[in-house]
Design a protein around this motif. Structure first.
Motif, PDB file in Angstrom:
ATOM      1  N   THR A  99      41.417 -92.405  76.358  1.00  0.00           N
ATOM      2  CA  THR A  99      42.528 -91.954  77.184  1.00  0.00           C
ATOM      3  C   THR A  99      42.355 -90.467  77.482  1.00  0.00           C
ATOM      4  O   THR A  99      41.989 -89.707  76.593  1.00  0.00           O
ATOM      5  N   PRO A 100      42.609 -90.022  78.713  1.00  0.00           N
ATOM      6  CA  PRO A 100      42.516 -88.590  79.011  1.00  0.00           C
ATOM      7  C   PRO A 100      43.655 -87.800  78.362  1.00  0.00           C
ATOM      8  O   PRO A 100      44.814 -88.211  78.421  1.00  0.00           O
ATOM      9  N   LEU A 101      43.294 -86.685  77.729  1.00  0.00           N
ATOM     10  CA  LEU A 101      44.283 -85.776  77.144  1.00  0.00           C
ATOM     11  C   LEU A 101      44.332 -84.447  77.882  1.00  0.00           C
ATOM     12  O   LEU A 101      45.343 -83.760  77.845  1.00  0.00           O
ATOM     13  N   LEU A 102      43.222 -84.062  78.508  1.00  0.00           N
ATOM     14  CA  LEU A 102      43.147 -82.832  79.298  1.00  0.00           C
ATOM     15  C   LEU A 102      42.383 -83.134  80.573  1.00  0.00           C
ATOM     16  O   LEU A 102      41.622 -84.102  80.643  1.00  0.00           O
ATOM     17  N   GLU A 111      40.553 -86.725  86.380  1.00  0.00           N
ATOM     18  CA  GLU A 111      39.383 -87.548  86.677  1.00  0.00           C
ATOM     19  C   GLU A 111      38.090 -86.738  86.744  1.00  0.00           C
ATOM     20  O   GLU A 111      37.017 -87.233  86.444  1.00  0.00           O
ATOM     21  N   CYS A 112      38.185 -85.504  87.164  1.00  0.00           N
ATOM     22  CA  CYS A 112      37.012 -84.665  87.394  1.00  0.00           C
ATOM     23  C   CYS A 112      36.320 -84.252  86.097  1.00  0.00           C
ATOM     24  O   CYS A 112      35.112 -84.344  85.969  1.00  0.00           O
ATOM     25  N   TRP A 113      37.086 -83.774  85.119  1.00  0.00           N
ATOM     26  CA  TRP A 113      36.515 -83.224  83.886  1.00  0.00           C
ATOM     27  C   TRP A 113      37.475 -83.513  82.727  1.00  0.00           C
ATOM     28  O   TRP A 113      38.138 -82.625  82.211  1.00  0.00           O
ATOM     29  N   PRO A 114      37.569 -84.771  82.297  1.00  0.00           N
ATOM     30  CA  PRO A 114      38.566 -85.106  81.283  1.00  0.00           C
ATOM     31  C   PRO A 114      38.076 -84.874  79.854  1.00  0.00           C
ATOM     32  O   PRO A 114      36.892 -85.020  79.556  1.00  0.00           O
ATOM     33  N   LEU A 115      38.998 -84.518  78.989  1.00  0.00           N
ATOM     34  CA  LEU A 115      38.769 -84.623  77.552  1.00  0.00           C
ATOM     35  C   LEU A 115      39.403 -85.945  77.168  1.00  0.00           C
ATOM     36  O   LEU A 115      40.601 -86.152  77.389  1.00  0.00           O
ATOM     37  N   LEU A 116      38.594 -86.845  76.644  1.00  0.00           N
ATOM     38  CA  LEU A 116      39.058 -88.186  76.311  1.00  0.00           C
ATOM     39  C   LEU A 116      39.115 -88.380  74.808  1.00  0.00           C
ATOM     40  O   LEU A 116      38.340 -87.766  74.063  1.00  0.00           O
ATOM     41  N   ALA A 117      40.003 -89.266  74.370  1.00  0.00           N
ATOM     42  CA  ALA A 117      40.072 -89.656  72.962  1.00  0.00           C
ATOM     43  C   ALA A 117      40.546 -91.096  72.879  1.00  0.00           C
ATOM     44  O   ALA A 117      41.246 -91.588  73.765  1.00  0.00           O
TER      45      ALA A 117
END
Length: 181
Positions: A99-102, A111-117
């Protein structure tokens, strides 16, 4: 248990979306954007060797992420409980159940540069683990977390985020007028 604090702040960008608010996240008293910057600094240092050094590299790393839009994450959204809606769910392999957090610090979109967890939740706890930047698969899993939150405290914090007058992240970055930036 870890502690999550949620807050909203004005969007940094001018133009479209300038009046909208973003939802910031602190984990154990530290802004998630700063946690991500610290986790990726050495990865960037290796990748950008010779192009950015010292303070310019750190500014680049600090500014790589932005908080997501508050309207996307605020209650009743289930995104931060590990239940992404169709907008935030990707099936083409990059997201791998995360899931994207940032989002992207340049354009502001996740969508471009996500921090995912990976976010998982049961009746008592919410866990964030397996942090990744899908645009840099060679980095693998980032050295962030895992974090385990008491679900009742987590949901209460998410339901009532503090409203800030400014993005606390502005304090980390030199101003554009700073000749040393």
């Amino acid at each position: 248990m870890d502690q999550a604090v949620f807050f909203t702040h004005p969007n940094r960008a001018h133009g479209p979306g300038a009046a909208l608010r973003r939802l910031g996240i602190q984990v154990n008293g530290e802004d998630l954007r700063l946690i991500a910057a610290e986790a990726t600094r050495d990865l960037w240092r290796t990748e950008l060797s010779g192009r950015y050094d010292g303070e310019k590299l750190w500014r680049f790393v600090l500014d790589q992420y932005t908080d997501l839009w508050a309207f996307e994450l605020s209650v009743p959204s289930r995104l931060l409980l590990g239940e992404p809606d169709e907008d935030h769910r990707r099936t083409h392999g990059l997201w791998d159940g995360r899931t994207p957090l940032l989002g992207c610090g340049s354009c502001g979109h996740w969508e471009c540069w996500p921090l995912l967890a990976v976010i998982s939740a049961d009746d008592c706890i919410v866990t964030w683990s397996e942090f990744a930047q899908p645009r840099r698969e060679q980095w693998g899993e980032l050295l962030i977390g895992p974090y385990t939150f008491d679900r009742a405290a987590y949901e209460a914090a998410l339901a009532d985020p503090e409203v800030l007058d400014a993005d606390p992240g502005w304090a980390w970055l030199p101003s554009d007028d700073d000749p040393n930036a």
